[in-house]
Design a protein around this motif. Structure first.
Motif, PDB file in Angstrom:
ATOM      1  N   THR A 142     -92.496  23.830 -61.303  1.00 31.28           N
ATOM      2  CA  THR A 142     -92.567  23.487 -59.876  1.00 31.28           C
ATOM      3  C   THR A 142     -91.842  24.498 -58.999  1.00 31.28           C
ATOM      4  N   THR A 143     -90.638  24.919 -59.411  1.00 32.25           N
ATOM      5  CA  THR A 143     -89.903  25.864 -58.567  1.00 32.25           C
ATOM      6  C   THR A 143     -90.622  27.203 -58.483  1.00 32.25           C
ATOM      7  N   GLY A 144     -91.312  27.562 -59.550  1.00 32.95           N
ATOM      8  CA  GLY A 144     -92.112  28.789 -59.507  1.00 32.95           C
ATOM      9  C   GLY A 144     -93.216  28.679 -58.468  1.00 32.95           C
ATOM     10  N   ASP A 179     -95.331  34.419 -64.417  1.00 36.46           N
ATOM     11  CA  ASP A 179     -95.580  35.852 -64.508  1.00 36.46           C
ATOM     12  C   ASP A 179     -96.889  36.205 -63.801  1.00 36.46           C
ATOM     13  N   ILE A 180     -97.897  35.325 -64.003  1.00 33.13           N
ATOM     14  CA  ILE A 180     -99.198  35.566 -63.370  1.00 33.13           C
ATOM     15  C   ILE A 180     -99.091  35.413 -61.860  1.00 33.13           C
ATOM     16  N   TYR A 181     -98.307  34.428 -61.406  1.00 36.04           N
ATOM     17  CA  TYR A 181     -98.085  34.296 -59.967  1.00 36.04           C
ATOM     18  C   TYR A 181     -97.474  35.594 -59.418  1.00 36.04           C
ATOM     19  N   ALA A 182     -96.488  36.132 -60.163  1.00 33.53           N
ATOM     20  CA  ALA A 182     -95.839  37.368 -59.713  1.00 33.53           C
ATOM     21  C   ALA A 182     -96.844  38.496 -59.627  1.00 33.53           C
ATOM     22  N   VAL A 189     -87.983  33.944 -62.630  1.00 34.13           N
ATOM     23  CA  VAL A 189     -87.099  34.104 -63.795  1.00 34.13           C
ATOM     24  C   VAL A 189     -86.759  32.754 -64.414  1.00 34.13           C
ATOM     25  N   GLY A 190     -86.244  31.843 -63.573  1.00 32.69           N
ATOM     26  CA  GLY A 190     -85.789  30.548 -64.085  1.00 32.69           C
ATOM     27  C   GLY A 190     -86.878  29.750 -64.763  1.00 32.69           C
ATOM     28  N   PRO A 191     -88.017  29.480 -64.075  1.00 35.49           N
ATOM     29  CA  PRO A 191     -89.078  28.705 -64.715  1.00 35.49           C
ATOM     30  C   PRO A 191     -89.549  29.323 -66.024  1.00 35.49           C
ATOM     31  N   GLY A 192     -89.589  30.657 -66.087  1.00 36.64           N
ATOM     32  CA  GLY A 192     -90.035  31.306 -67.318  1.00 36.64           C
ATOM     33  C   GLY A 192     -89.152  30.921 -68.487  1.00 36.64           C
ATOM     34  N   VAL A 203     -89.221  39.144 -66.205  1.00 36.98           N
ATOM     35  CA  VAL A 203     -88.040  38.950 -67.049  1.00 36.98           C
ATOM     36  C   VAL A 203     -88.047  37.563 -67.691  1.00 36.98           C
ATOM     37  N   GLY A 204     -88.138  36.530 -66.831  1.00 37.02           N
ATOM     38  CA  GLY A 204     -88.037  35.159 -67.334  1.00 37.02           C
ATOM     39  C   GLY A 204     -89.123  34.799 -68.328  1.00 37.02           C
ATOM     40  N   PRO A 205     -90.416  34.970 -67.971  1.00 43.81           N
ATOM     41  CA  PRO A 205     -91.483  34.619 -68.910  1.00 43.81           C
ATOM     42  C   PRO A 205     -91.395  35.383 -70.229  1.00 43.81           C
TER      43      PRO A 205
END
Lengths: 235, 284, 83
Positions: free
Chosen positions: C67-69, A221-224, C27-30, A179-181
């Motif tokens: 960083t938080t990610g 996103d890649i980490y996810a 979500v936030g870092p993105g 969602v975020g990225p």
């Protein structure tokens, strides 16, 4: 009714229901900006309409991915087991949540391109190319979600409680993670489009910066995706 | 489809150590290297003032990367790093694109087989449902080799290759940092403000929380740098494999190859190279 | 039906939690990194001469926003492999 088809029907509903939110809002934003620009430049209406339809078609991609998974889940027939049902449900969650960001994100550059054409209709060709590149890179997060949910659908039907929880976790990780990225990529492309609209001579520089910015935005996103692949294959 | 997450493995014993490696990645890497070498030598043979097709492609890549690298790193440092940057770009680009060719062959073969089946009754097209179309072809046909393409995959689809490339860039960047700033200057960049460590207090660098933060950041850079390449190429390849097998290699959408193969491959090669340039710039 | 022990239940929930942690943590870092990149593109559109400085600052800013990610990733890996 078989257990797995029960879960796959639920997953299908989640995939299509959540998956249409992002694209719908994104297309609405594009149309909004197009109408606004039309009020400013009524002469450019044919150009605006053509580019609006292109932008909306690219924004639609996310919802089409959700539709594909939804149909796959709806007509799913195979080994009946609780585990398979859970993987179907997870696939629906992953693609359903995962398309929200990219749908919204693809709408943002489209809207700014419409605004730019409204200001300066001469730049429309350059802007269209730039907009499509931005939107295409924005789709990356949905593509990751699609990969994970296709893998979940194709997974071999054996596993216990641990594997079930891992698959559900993988669905949630990829779904929320995209969602975020997705929105962030759209923001980058939006401001880059505004820059191109201001001065089309900077297009090469801006495309370069935009692609780097979007690539770094995609990191979480890649980490996810890595976490969900570990959950699916390593556990 | 049950062997989706499996990778091919082979083991060799070297000096009493048994080493496991992925033979497909190994082979494909050598194929990519040979491909680049052949291209480069044949472009070099016919150098002329008015460039031919091959020479203009190489000149295009060179000019594009030279402008960016010299613009980012400055003239002197840029020229020093330019060969590394260009080799990285060309290798990753070819590695990302090498998987398209066998896939195109398979697609072309299926299409051809379907066309021939109108005239030749030995090819059986079984149409069970919209997602299950099968072509069965007898082995003695001349075109049957088009249907037995082995699993040629991009070397960058393997996570080992990507991690190796990421570590290569990391090592080059750190070595350049040590050379450029001196050993102490390089170490100092790991514990920066707001708690400057001076004099004897520098010995207690491990109490500074920013030291660990920077250390995690440095490791995360390598991880994100290499997994970005892996995720994109693996994701694209996975989608092509699964969609093709769902449609039984019959209606493989050409757009998938165009997008995942050519567009995503080019963008990822560019992003990987550009990030390498920026990491070098941060050590200046 | 096999018997599920408490230990297995804890492990299963830890795996689910790993997925939720990474998913929500991304979500936030993105969105934040998107703002950094977007504003960098906007400033380059205004002053193309300063592109190198802006790109450098953008990459550092995004690395810190991320960083938080990375914390979410570390927590997820701990939940998967250690718990």
């Amino acid at each position: 009714m078989m257990v797995s088809s029960l879960f796959s029907v639920i997953g299908s509903g989640i995939a299509m229901g959540l998956g249409s939110i992002g694209s719908a809002v994104g297309e609405g934003m594009i149309a909004m900006s197009a109408v606004e620009s039309l009020g400013r430049q009524p002469k450019a209406s044919a150009k605006l309409l053509r580019i609006m339809i292109i932008a909306q078609a690219v924004t639609e991609t996310a919802a089409i991915f959700a539709l594909v998974i939804s149909l796959l889940l709806l007509f799913q027939a195979g080994t009946d087991s609780l585990f398979k049902g859970i993987t179907y449900l997870s696939a629906g969650i992953a693609i359903g949540l995962g398309t929200i960001g990219a749908g919204l994100g693809a709408g943002l550059p489209g809207a700014s391109a419409m605004k730019g054409i409204g200001k300066q209709p001469r730049n429309s060709d350059v802007l269209t190319v730039h907009m499509i590149i931005g939107q295409a890179v924005t789709q990356t997060s949905t593509i990751f979600a699609l990969t994970v949910s296709l893998i979940l659908i194709m997974l071999a039907p054996t596993g216990g409680l641990l594997k079930m929880a891992a698959c559900l976790g993988a669905g949630f990780a990829m779904g929320f993670g995209a969602v975020g990225p997705g929105i962030g990529d759209g923001l980058v492309a939006r401001f880059a489009n505004l820059g191109v609209a201001r001065d089309p001579r900077n297009m090469g520089l801006l495309t370069r910066t935009m692609i780097i910015g979007q690539a770094i935005t995609e990191t979480t996103d890649i980490y996810a995706m890595v976490v969900s692949l570990i959950l699916i294959f390593v556990i | 489809m049950d062997n989706l997450g499996e990778v091919s493995q082979a083991t060799i014993t070297l000096f009493g150590l048994s080493i496991t490696y992925n033979p497909v990645t190994f082979l494909m890497t050598w194929i990519v290297i040979a491909f680049i070498l052949i291209l480069a030598f044949s472009a070099r043979k016919k150098l002329s003032l008015v460039p031919g097709f091959l020479q203009s492609i190489f000149e295009l890549i060179y000019d594009f990367l030279k402008e960016i690298t010299l613009g980012t790193l400055g003239d002197e440092d840029g020229k020093k790093h330019l060969p590394f940057i260009i080799s990285l770009f060309v290798f990753i680009l070819c590695a990302n694109w090498i998987g398209i060719i066998p896939n195109l062959f398979a697609m072309f073969g299926t299409f051809l087989g379907f066309l021939i089946s109108f005239f030749d009754s030995s090819i059986i097209v079984s149409f069970n449902s919209i997602l299950d179309i099968k072509l069965s072809i007898p082995d003695d046909r001349w075109f049957s080799f088009l249907f037995d393409i082995p699993a040629f995959e991009e070397p960058t689809r393997s996570v080992n290759m990507d991690l190796a490339l990421g570590l290569l860039v990391f090592a080059a960047v750190q070595a350049y940092g040590v050379k450029n700033k001196g050993f102490w200057g390089y170490l100092k960049s790991y514990y920066n403000d707001p708690f400057p460590m001076k004099g004897w207090r520098a010995l207690f660098f491990f109490l500074n929380p920013f030291f660990y933060l920077n250390l995690i950041g440095a490791v995360a850079n390598v991880v994100s740098h290499s997994f970005r390449l892996f995720g994109n190429i693996f994701g694209g390849g996975m989608i092509i494999v699964i969609v093709s097998s769902l449609l039984k290699f019959f209606i493989v959408p050409v757009g998938l190859f165009a997008f995942f193969g050519i567009f995503a491959g080019l963008v990822q090669a560019f992003v990987f190279t550009m990030l390498a340039v920026t990491y070098i710039q941060q050590q200046q | 039906m096999e018997v599920i022990t408490g230990e297995q239940l804890i492990k299963a929930l830890a795996l689910l939690a790993a997925g939720l942690s990474m998913g929500l943590g991304a979500v936030g870092p993105g969105i934040g990194e998107g703002f950094v990149g977007g504003k960098a593109c906007e400033s380059i559109g205004r002053r193309p001469d300063e592109a190198n400085l802006i790109t450098k600052t953008m990459i550092i800013g995004q690395a810190i926003s991320e960083t938080t990610g990375i914390y979410a990733l570390v927590v997820a890996l701990i939940l998967i492999f250690v718990v």
